[in-house]
Each structure stands twice: as structure tokens, then as C-alpha cells.
Design a protein around this motif. Structure first.
Motif, PDB file in Angstrom:
ATOM      1  N   ALA A  59       0.607  -1.312  -0.193  1.00 19.85           N
ATOM      2  CA  ALA A  59       0.201  -0.030  -0.305  1.00 19.85           C
ATOM      3  C   ALA A  59       0.596   0.918  -0.078  1.00 19.85           C
ATOM      4  O   ALA A  59       1.920   1.010   1.067  1.00 19.85           O
ATOM      5  CB  ALA A  59      -0.992   0.128   1.331  1.00 19.85           C
ATOM      6  N   SER A  60       0.226   2.330  -1.170  1.00 20.30           N
ATOM      7  CA  SER A  60       1.742   3.153  -1.138  1.00 20.30           C
ATOM      8  C   SER A  60       0.658   4.564  -1.009  1.00 20.30           C
ATOM      9  O   SER A  60       0.050   4.522  -1.893  1.00 20.30           O
ATOM     10  CB  SER A  60       3.033   3.285  -1.744  1.00 20.30           C
ATOM     11  OG  SER A  60       2.134   2.880  -2.983  1.00 20.30           O
ATOM     12  N   ALA A  61       0.905   5.838  -0.736  1.00 20.94           N
ATOM     13  CA  ALA A  61       0.884   7.102  -0.993  1.00 20.94           C
ATOM     14  C   ALA A  61       2.561   7.890  -1.866  1.00 20.94           C
ATOM     15  O   ALA A  61       3.465   7.900  -2.063  1.00 20.94           O
ATOM     16  CB  ALA A  61       0.443   7.688   0.362  1.00 20.94           C
ATOM     17  N   ASN A  62       1.602   8.196  -3.087  1.00 17.30           N
ATOM     18  CA  ASN A  62       2.228   8.930  -4.494  1.00 17.30           C
ATOM     19  C   ASN A  62       1.923  10.181  -4.651  1.00 17.30           C
ATOM     20  O   ASN A  62       1.019  10.530  -4.538  1.00 17.30           O
ATOM     21  CB  ASN A  62       2.741   7.413  -5.599  1.00 17.30           C
ATOM     22  CG  ASN A  62       3.104   6.136  -5.058  1.00 17.30           C
ATOM     23  OD1 ASN A  62       3.859   6.117  -4.999  1.00 17.30           O
ATOM     24  ND2 ASN A  62       1.479   5.287  -5.151  1.00 17.30           N
ATOM     25  N   LEU A  63       3.192  10.803  -4.461  1.00 21.52           N
ATOM     26  CA  LEU A  63       3.301  12.568  -5.298  1.00 21.52           C
ATOM     27  C   LEU A  63       3.447  12.250  -6.656  1.00 21.52           C
ATOM     28  O   LEU A  63       4.033  11.756  -7.320  1.00 21.52           O
ATOM     29  CB  LEU A  63       3.953  13.146  -4.950  1.00 21.52           C
ATOM     30  CG  LEU A  63       4.176  14.906  -5.433  1.00 21.52           C
ATOM     31  CD1 LEU A  63       1.860  15.234  -5.159  1.00 21.52           C
ATOM     32  CD2 LEU A  63       4.915  15.442  -4.236  1.00 21.52           C
ATOM     33  N   GLU A  64       2.137  12.878  -7.574  1.00 21.47           N
ATOM     34  CA  GLU A  64       2.044  12.846  -9.237  1.00 21.47           C
ATOM     35  C   GLU A  64       2.722  14.340 -10.182  1.00 21.47           C
ATOM     36  O   GLU A  64       2.252  14.558  -9.214  1.00 21.47           O
ATOM     37  CB  GLU A  64       1.336  11.926  -9.991  1.00 21.47           C
ATOM     38  CG  GLU A  64       1.041  11.394 -11.432  1.00 21.47           C
ATOM     39  CD  GLU A  64       0.355  11.436 -11.825  1.00 21.47           C
ATOM     40  OE1 GLU A  64      -0.052   9.750 -11.769  1.00 21.47           O
ATOM     41  OE2 GLU A  64      -0.532  11.450 -11.527  1.00 21.47           O
ATOM     42  N   PHE A  65       3.261  13.972 -10.864  1.00 23.25           N
ATOM     43  CA  PHE A  65       3.368  15.675 -11.345  1.00 23.25           C
ATOM     44  C   PHE A  65       3.736  15.448 -12.886  1.00 23.25           C
ATOM     45  O   PHE A  65       3.979  14.376 -13.419  1.00 23.25           O
ATOM     46  CB  PHE A  65       5.242  16.363 -11.576  1.00 23.25           C
ATOM     47  CG  PHE A  65       5.505  17.111 -12.443  1.00 23.25           C
ATOM     48  CD1 PHE A  65       4.816  17.840 -11.803  1.00 23.25           C
ATOM     49  CD2 PHE A  65       6.116  17.472 -13.371  1.00 23.25           C
ATOM     50  CE1 PHE A  65       4.713  19.729 -12.790  1.00 23.25           C
ATOM     51  CE2 PHE A  65       6.320  18.389 -14.154  1.00 23.25           C
ATOM     52  CZ  PHE A  65       5.609  19.575 -14.015  1.00 23.25           C
ATOM     53  N   ARG A  66       2.311  15.817 -13.304  1.00 24.62           N
ATOM     54  CA  ARG A  66       1.852  15.897 -14.695  1.00 24.62           C
ATOM     55  C   ARG A  66       3.028  16.478 -15.867  1.00 24.62           C
ATOM     56  O   ARG A  66       2.346  17.734 -15.632  1.00 24.62           O
ATOM     57  CB  ARG A  66       0.312  15.379 -14.904  1.00 24.62           C
ATOM     58  CG  ARG A  66      -0.586  14.489 -14.219  1.00 24.62           C
ATOM     59  CD  ARG A  66      -2.040  14.951 -14.342  1.00 24.62           C
ATOM     60  NE  ARG A  66      -2.116  15.999 -13.906  1.00 24.62           N
ATOM     61  CZ  ARG A  66      -3.103  16.053 -12.442  1.00 24.62           C
ATOM     62  NH1 ARG A  66      -2.914  14.683 -12.248  1.00 24.62           N
ATOM     63  NH2 ARG A  66      -3.319  17.231 -11.970  1.00 24.62           N
ATOM     64  N   PHE A  67       2.924  16.092 -16.958  1.00 20.63           N
ATOM     65  CA  PHE A  67       3.235  16.962 -18.208  1.00 20.63           C
ATOM     66  C   PHE A  67       2.796  16.905 -19.463  1.00 20.63           C
ATOM     67  O   PHE A  67       2.020  15.917 -19.867  1.00 20.63           O
ATOM     68  CB  PHE A  67       4.708  17.300 -18.207  1.00 20.63           C
ATOM     69  CG  PHE A  67       5.431  16.094 -18.058  1.00 20.63           C
ATOM     70  CD1 PHE A  67       5.993  15.202 -18.902  1.00 20.63           C
ATOM     71  CD2 PHE A  67       5.995  15.308 -17.062  1.00 20.63           C
ATOM     72  CE1 PHE A  67       6.260  14.015 -19.741  1.00 20.63           C
ATOM     73  CE2 PHE A  67       6.757  14.144 -16.309  1.00 20.63           C
ATOM     74  CZ  PHE A  67       6.534  13.774 -18.316  1.00 20.63           C
TER      75      PHE A  67
END
Length: 185
Positions: free
Chosen positions: A177-185
Motif C-alpha cells: 500500500a503506497s502514497a505517491n506524489l505525481e507530476f503531470r506534464f
């Protein structure tokens, strides 16, 4: 000496064609085609009921670290490659250290522009080092994995991904189980 390269690493060659190569940063909604990259931290549980033999179990719970890059080809389908470091697990004098590269297909269901749910499935190419009183050595392999998650827009090009994934390393189950920060481009 034989060098073995997992077939899914060919996805790396497709990254520029998918728009994942360093284009100008732009704000995108989660619904239009876009590239993304990110990383996070998770908590995993490992359980092997036949390690080192039928009478002993290997169980532990630890943190894991992840990184990923991918592309949503449209509002419903994406491709992703990643790396997961499962860190070191310990049980009864045994230590296991595993990591691996993933390649996956994502199927997303957008609820609105800022929130979606998704499922993913693919392959994990893993390496494992084990040491202990009766067993020591290394192993590697390729096994399927699957997962589910949610994407939550945080404003601008940033988002939060909450995921659950099930990996198998031969006959050993690893739930992450994970929490992830995502950056969209």
C-alpha cells in the motif's frame, strides 16, 4: 556470461513517442493525454509459507520506496514503468532484500477532472538477496503483478495517488500500500 534484458524494457524506447520526454511543462487535467512522473513511500507485507521449508514461515512488514514514469494515452488507458525498492525484511535470523522494475498497463475510470480510479497490471522483474543460518544466496525472476488505486488532483500539475498492489516473487506474496506524489506534464 549471458546478459538477460527483460522484454518490457523496450517500453523505455517508446517513452519519447508517448510524449514522456521533457516537453514544456503545462497544466493538464487528468482526462486529456499527458505524461507523468512521480514517486512515493509505502508499507508492505511479505509472506512466504514455504521458506526455507514447509515447517517455517517468513513474514515481515516494512516500508518500500517507489518511482515511476508513464503516459496516459487517452482518458482511459495508460502505460507505466517503475522501480520499487522493498528494502530489507527480517524474520527468525533471515534477511531478505528485494527490488524490481515494473511495466504496466493502466485502465482508468475518471469520476471528474480531479478524481479517478484505476486498475493496473503488468510484469515485475525482481532481484532478491537472502541470508540466514540455513539459506543464503540470490535469485531473480519475472512475475505478473496487479493493483488498484485512486488519483486525486491537488491543483495545477500535481496529484496524489493512493495504491494497493500485489506482487509475487516466485511463490512469495508481497502486498504493498503506497502514497505517491505525481507530476503531470
Amino acid at each position: 556470461m549471458q546478459i538477460r534484458i527483460p522484454g518490457y524494457l523496450a517500453l523505455l524506447a517508446l517513452a519519447p513517442a508517448l510524449g514522456v520526454s521533457a516537453p514544456a511543462v503545462a497544466q493538464t487535467s487528468g482526462l486529456e493525454p499527458h505524461g507523468y512522473l512521480g514517486g512515493g513511500i509505502g508499507y508492505y507485507r511479505v509472506e512466504d509459507e514455504e521458506f526455507p521449508d514447509d515447517d517455517d514461515d517468513f513474514k515481515d512488514e516494512r516500508e518500500a520506496y517507489r518511482g515511476f514514469i508513464g503516459a496516459m494515452l487517452n482518458r482511459y488507458v495508460g502505460l507505466e514503468i517503475g522501480y520499487t525498492d522493498f528494502a530489507e525484511a527480517e524474520d527468525g535470523g533471515y534477511e531478505a532484500d528485494a527490488d524490481g522494475f515494473t511495466a504496466a498497463v493502466l485502465a482508468q475510470v475518471p469520476v471528474n477532472e480531479a478524481f479517478s480510479v484505476y486498475g493496473k497490471g503488468g510484469m515485475l522483474a525482481w532481484d532478491l538477496d537472502v541470508s540466514g543460518p540455513l539459506v543464503s544466496g540470490s535469485d531473480d525472476g519475472e512475475d505478473p503483478f496487479y493493483g488498484v488505486g485512486t488519483r486525486i488532483g491537488l491543483g495545477g500539475a500535481f496529484g496524489l495517488r493512493l495504491e494497493y498492489e500485489r506482487f509475487e516473487l516466485d511463490d512469495t506474496d508481497v502486498d504493498l500500500a503506497s502514497a505517491n506524489l505525481e507530476f503531470r506534464f
